[in-house]
Write a protein that holds these residues in place. Structure first.
Motif, PDB file in Angstrom:
ATOM      1  N   SER A  36      52.398  35.773  59.810  1.00  0.00           N
ATOM      2  CA  SER A  36      52.813  35.067  58.585  1.00  0.00           C
ATOM      3  C   SER A  36      54.281  34.657  58.662  1.00  0.00           C
ATOM      4  CB  SER A  36      52.581  35.964  57.364  1.00  0.00           C
ATOM      5  OG  SER A  36      51.211  36.262  57.203  1.00  0.00           O
ATOM      6  N   CYS A  90      42.448  33.438  63.659  1.00  0.00           N
ATOM      7  CA  CYS A  90      43.018  33.147  62.354  1.00  0.00           C
ATOM      8  C   CYS A  90      43.088  31.632  62.170  1.00  0.00           C
ATOM      9  CB  CYS A  90      44.407  33.771  62.193  1.00  0.00           C
ATOM     10  SG  CYS A  90      45.621  33.308  63.426  1.00  0.00           S
ATOM     11  N   THR A  95      45.721  35.331  57.628  1.00  0.00           N
ATOM     12  CA  THR A  95      44.704  36.375  57.605  1.00  0.00           C
ATOM     13  C   THR A  95      43.959  36.386  58.934  1.00  0.00           C
ATOM     14  OG1 THR A  95      44.404  36.116  55.218  1.00  0.00           O
ATOM     15  CG2 THR A  95      42.654  37.245  56.412  1.00  0.00           C
ATOM     16  N   THR A  96      43.703  37.557  59.475  1.00  0.00           N
ATOM     17  CA  THR A  96      43.060  37.676  60.783  1.00  0.00           C
ATOM     18  C   THR A  96      41.671  38.311  60.666  1.00  0.00           C
ATOM     19  OG1 THR A  96      44.062  39.847  61.178  1.00  0.00           O
ATOM     20  CG2 THR A  96      45.261  37.915  61.981  1.00  0.00           C
ATOM     21  N   GLU A 125      49.350  40.702  60.853  1.00  0.00           N
ATOM     22  CA  GLU A 125      49.365  39.630  59.859  1.00  0.00           C
ATOM     23  C   GLU A 125      50.757  39.403  59.285  1.00  0.00           C
ATOM     24  OE1 GLU A 125      46.339  40.325  56.943  1.00  0.00           O
ATOM     25  OE2 GLU A 125      44.699  39.897  58.343  1.00  0.00           O
TER      26      GLU A 125
END
Length: 267
Positions: free
Chosen positions: A36, A64, A44-45, A32
Motif C-alpha cells: 500500500s 493483488c 489487498t492480497t 499489505e
C-alpha cells in the motif's frame, strides 16, 4: 485495474500466521502495509495457501489488483526496502488471463524438516523440529505411501478445521534422511488445517517404533482425529511451491515432475 503476482519468502517464527488477525503480527498485514505504501493507496492480497503461526514459506504465491502504474522492479525493490527482515518479495510478474493465486492452483508442495540427533541446534531452533529419539526414515517412507491417493483425511485434520470436505488428493509423499536430518515432502491438491503437521506426527511415531507401519492406513479408515496422535510443531514446516497450469506461465519446482499425468491435465 491490473493484477500482479508476487512470490513471497518468509520466516514464520515471528508471525501469528499468514492471515490478518486483530492485534497480531501477520505476514499478510506486513505485506499489505508495504504494498500500500508503494502504491500510495490500499492494496489487498490473496495467497495460494494460508500458513499457520510459526510456519515458513520458500515461495508463497500472492496476487493483488492495483490501479497504479508501477514497474515490476518498483514493487520488488521498493517493497523489499520497506519490509521487515523476515519477509522478502522474491519475484513479481503480470498475471495472465484469469489467474487467481488460490483457485488456479493445481497442487501445493510442503516440506517438513526434522533434526534427528541427541542435541538441539543452536542455529535452527525455529527452522526445524528437533527429535532426539532415532527415526527410521525408510519405515516412515513406507508408511507414508498409504496416504497417497484420494482419501478422507478426517483423522489428520485439526478439530477446528472449517473445510466442508475432508477429502484431499495426495499426489506423493517422500521421506528421506540426509545426515542428521529427516525430510518429509508431501504434495496434494490442497490441505486441511494442520494436515501436514498431523501426518508428520503420525509418521514420527511410526519412525520411533511406537506404532506399526500400517498405523497410517488404520487412521485413514477410522476417520477420527482423536485417534491420530500428536500434532507436530510448526517450526519445521515450509510451503515450498505451488503448481499452476502452464497457461499461466508460472515456473515449476523440480519436485512437481513427480506429479501423475492426470494432475497435470491442464498443462
Amino acid at each position: 485495474m491490473a493484477r500482479i503476482v508476487l512470490g513471497i519468502e518468509y520466516d514464520g517464527s515471528g508471525f501469528s500466521g499468514w492471515q490478518w488477525q486483530p492485534n497480531q503480527r501477520s505476514v499478510q498485514s506486513e505485506l499489505e502495509k508495504v504494498l500500500s505504501k508503494v502504491a500510495n493507496r490500499p492494496v489487498t492480497t490473496i495467497c495460494a495457501g494460508r500458513t499457520d503461526a510459526g510456519v515458513h514459506a520458500l515461495e508463497q504465491v500472492v496476487h493483488c489488483d492495483v490501479d497504479v502504474g508501477r514497474e515490476f522492479h518498483a514493487w520488488l525493490l521498493g517493497g523489499n526496502s520497506y519490509l521487515p527482515d523476515d519477509i522478502r518479495i522474491i519475484w513479481v510478474k503480470q498475471a495472465v488471463s484469469d489467474f487467481h493465486a488460490r483457485y488456479s492452483a493445481i497442487a501445493r508442495l510442503y516440506r517438513y524438516i526434522i533434526l534427528n540427533r541427541p542435541v538441539k541446534s543452536a542455529l535452527q531452533g525455529k527452522q526445524v523440529t528437533w527429535c532426539y529419539y532415532p527415526l527410521d526414515a525408510e519405515v516412515m517412507n513406507k508408511a507414508a505411501q498409504h496416504l497417497v491417493g484420494n482419501h478422507d483425511f478426517s483423522s489428520f485434520r485439526a478439530q477446528g478445521c472449517q473445510s466442508k470436505s475432508a477429502f484431499r488428493m495426495v499426489h506423493f509423499v517422500d521421506v528421506c534422511r540426509e545426515g542428521d536430518t529427516v525430510i518429509i515432502q508431501i504434495c496434494a491438491n490442497a490441505f486441511l488445517h494442520h494436515m501436514v503437521r498431523n501426518i508428520t506426527g503420525v509418521l514420527m511415531d511410526i519412525g520411533m517404533g511406537k506404532q506399526a507401519e500400517d498405523w497410517a492406513l488404520t487412521l485413514l479408515a477410522a476417520k477420527k482425529r482423536e485417534l491420530g496422535g500428536v500434532t507436530a510443531p510448526p517450526y519445521g514446516l515450509y510451503l515450498v511451491s505451488v503448481y499452476y497450469p502452464a497457461c499461466y506461465g508460472m515456473s515449476k519446482h523440480p519436485a512437481f515432475n513427480k506429479l501423475p499425468e492426470d494432475a497435470k491435465r491442464f498443462d
